[in-house]
Design a protein around this motif. Structure first.
Motif, mmCIF file in Angstrom:
data_model
loop_
_atom_site.group_PDB
_atom_site.id
_atom_site.type_symbol
_atom_site.label_atom_id
_atom_site.label_comp_id
_atom_site.label_asym_id
_atom_site.label_seq_id
_atom_site.Cartn_x
_atom_site.Cartn_y
_atom_site.Cartn_z
ATOM 1 N N ALA A 53 -9.051 7.829 -6.695
ATOM 2 C CA ALA A 53 -9.875 6.741 -7.231
ATOM 3 C C ALA A 53 -9.692 6.635 -8.739
ATOM 4 O O ALA A 53 -9.418 7.627 -9.423
ATOM 5 C CB ALA A 53 -11.340 6.978 -6.895
ATOM 6 N N ILE B 127 -12.697 2.118 -9.468
ATOM 7 C CA ILE B 127 -12.079 1.458 -8.326
ATOM 8 C C ILE B 127 -11.804 2.520 -7.254
ATOM 9 O O ILE B 127 -11.187 3.550 -7.546
ATOM 10 C CB ILE B 127 -10.759 0.764 -8.723
ATOM 11 N N PRO B 128 -12.262 2.278 -6.005
ATOM 12 C CA PRO B 128 -12.044 3.273 -4.947
ATOM 13 C C PRO B 128 -10.569 3.538 -4.696
ATOM 14 O O PRO B 128 -9.699 2.705 -4.971
ATOM 15 C CB PRO B 128 -12.697 2.619 -3.712
ATOM 16 N N SER C 13 -7.647 1.079 -2.970
ATOM 17 C CA SER C 13 -8.285 -0.231 -2.911
ATOM 18 C C SER C 13 -7.241 -1.329 -3.021
ATOM 19 O O SER C 13 -6.223 -1.168 -3.706
ATOM 20 C CB SER C 13 -9.293 -0.369 -4.047
ATOM 21 N N LYS D 296 -7.521 -3.743 -4.752
ATOM 22 C CA LYS D 296 -7.507 -4.132 -6.158
ATOM 23 C C LYS D 296 -6.427 -3.406 -6.949
ATOM 24 O O LYS D 296 -6.059 -3.839 -8.032
ATOM 25 C CB LYS D 296 -8.879 -3.868 -6.793
ATOM 26 N N TYR E 70 0.843 -1.197 0.000
ATOM 27 C CA TYR E 70 0.000 0.000 0.000
ATOM 28 C C TYR E 70 0.875 1.243 0.000
ATOM 29 O O TYR E 70 2.023 1.214 0.454
ATOM 30 C CB TYR E 70 -0.916 0.000 1.225
#
Length: 484
Positions: A437, A457-458, A461, A463, A162
């Motif tokens: 986003a 996609i937030p 995320s 993802k 992240y």
């Protein structure tokens, strides 16, 4: 990380490198057994291993395709050709945001390739101080190896962890293997990962000598190349003052006048903007599986990744923007093939072209973003840096110059990065590091196999982050990224 993998990965490359060495040395052992002493006791042979490491970085499983292509197809600016079926299903997984630990697109090959390079560099660093040979060459090899290791760990961190903005460095980091025989499965924190990256880069900067950039010199990492990478790392770490500091160091050596302009915006080898780029020749080109061939279908290229109409229109915002000239006819008969890389042998599509790692335009934009976020000079300096680039990308500067402030200025810088740094490994990473986003227009992705539920996609995320490959998790016991 499995000890067995690193040793075998390093010595497979060493075997290749040493094929050109003295045959009597090789014949002292069976063909499949190579003594470490043949490599680690010689500065000259460690130099060969370093050269091989550059080739491994330019491999299609790393910067030669996977990382740059992934960054493009996961962004709003590129899409696959309009077909429900595509044989590169593992890459469509990334485009569709359907990754999992067991079905992870290109995550496994990128992970393995990066740690293969790290294994090679660790072998050099563990032995270079006591190897026999020239001291000046020893220092050069050590510095380049440190710089490259820092760069590879940075690419791993921005891909498999992240971003800094999420927890200010307290989220999971990357396993840091720093010696050849070390077994590491602990991930630590992102702050610890960044500390190691910056330690490697800082030591490399200290060891490397000042040099005047010359044509072709950027095929190797130099002092100014290390400083450019440090500006990038500090930007991701949101250390705005240090990002500006190192960007300014670079611009002291490679000034504004070196920026490409309206008449010379061509990505040939070693442009005036080049700070560090990977040399690709007939010998080490991935061919039709390389970077250029992914976006250009001519002369045998695949050309299965096109610019979205939205991105094509964005490139035409300025008067006579030379970046719009990179849009060529595509497989579908429109002009949405964004062809930044041309095969130097005369045709195109076979990926015999150098790969830019970092260049002056990015440094100028780093300086602009750092100042816009509060570094010395503030918004006035940010506009000066941003317009420094814009005036070389428009035929009507008074019409197109930047005048924004606040969030508007940050958005303008982000948009300029989209246009200037496309296909150079930044698209999705800029969204991740800024906590932005992903928003994709349905009209840009019709009949591409993309589920409309995954258009948007937030921010931050899971993802957007690659999972650690499942086989690595099961073999080592390493912790998977939270969210997978």
């Amino acid at each position: 990380m499995r000890n067995k993998y690193y040793i075998s990965g390093a010595f497979m490359l060493i075997l290749t490198i040493l094929m050109g060495c003295q045959k009597d040395l090789l014949n002292q052992k069976p063909d499949h057994v190579i003594s470490e002493e043949l490599v680690i006791n010689s500065v000259d042979k460690l130099k060969r291993l370093l050269a091989g490491s550059y080739n491994e970085i330019s491999n299609g499983n790393y910067l030669g395709r996977v990382l740059y292509k992934r960054s493009a197809v996961k962004s709003a600016d590129f899409r696959f050709v309009q077909t429900i079926y595509n044989p590169r299903n593992y890459e469509q997984i990334e485009y569709r945001y359907e990754e999992s630990g067991n079905n992870n697109g290109s995550a496994s090959i990128l992970w393995l390739q990066c740690y293969k390079v790290i294994g090679n560099l660790n072998l050099i660093l563990a032995n270079i101080d006591r190897a026999i040979g020239d001291d000046a060459l020893r220092a050069q090899i050590k510095a380049e190896s440190l710089a490259l290791r820092g760069m590879v760990y940075f690419d791993l961190s921005r891909t498999f962890a992240y971003p800094w903005i999420k927890d200010k460095g307290n989220s999971q980091g990357i396993p840091l293997k720093l010696t050849p025989n070390e077994v590491v499965i602990e991930r630590g924190t992102l702050a610890q990962t960044y500390n190691q990256i910056l330690m490697d880069l800082l030591m490399a900067e200290t060891l490397l000598k000042e040099s005047v950039p010359a044509a072709g010199s950027s095929k190797y990492i130099t002092k100014v190349g290390v400083q450019a990478l440090m500006a990038r790392v500090y930007l991701y770490q949101e250390n705005w003052q240090m990002a500006l500091h190192y960007a300014q160091k670079v611009m002291e050596v490679i000034p504004e006048e070196k920026l490409m302009g309206l008449t010379n915006y061509v990505f040939s080898d070693y442009t005036s903007e080049s700070i560090f780029e990977l040399s690709v020749t007939n010998d080490n080109s991935p061919g039709s599986n390389g970077l250029g061939a992914q976006f250009d279908f001519r002369a045998g290229g695949q050309g299965d990744i096109l610019a979205t109409q939205t991105f094509s229109d964005l490139l035409k915002e300025y008067v006579a923007d030379p970046r719009a000239n990179l849009l060529l006819t595509d497989k579908e008969g429109t002009k949405n093939a964004f062809v930044k890389y041309i095969n130097r042998s005369g045709g195109s599509g076979l990926s015999i072209h150098n790969i830019p790692v970092i260049r002056l335009s990015e440094i100028v934009l780093i300086a602009a973003e750092a100042c816009a976020n509060g570094a010395t000079g503030g918004e006035e300096a940010a506009l000066r840096y941003l317009n420094m680039l814009i005036k070389r990308r428009t035929g009507d500067f008074q019409r197109d110059r930047a005048t924004e402030s606040g969030v508007g200025l940050l958005n303008r810088i982000a948009k300029e990065r989209r246009k200037e740094l496309a296909l150079e490994g930044h698209e999705i990473y800029d969204l991740i590091r800024t906590g932005t986003a992903l928003e994709r227009k349905l009209t840009d992705h019709i009949n591409t196999g993309l589920n409309s539920k995954n258009l948007n996609i937030p921010a931050i995320s899971v993802k957007m982050i690659y999972p650690i490959p499942a086989n690595e998790i099961s073999a080592s016991g390493m912790k998977q990224t939270i969210g997978y």
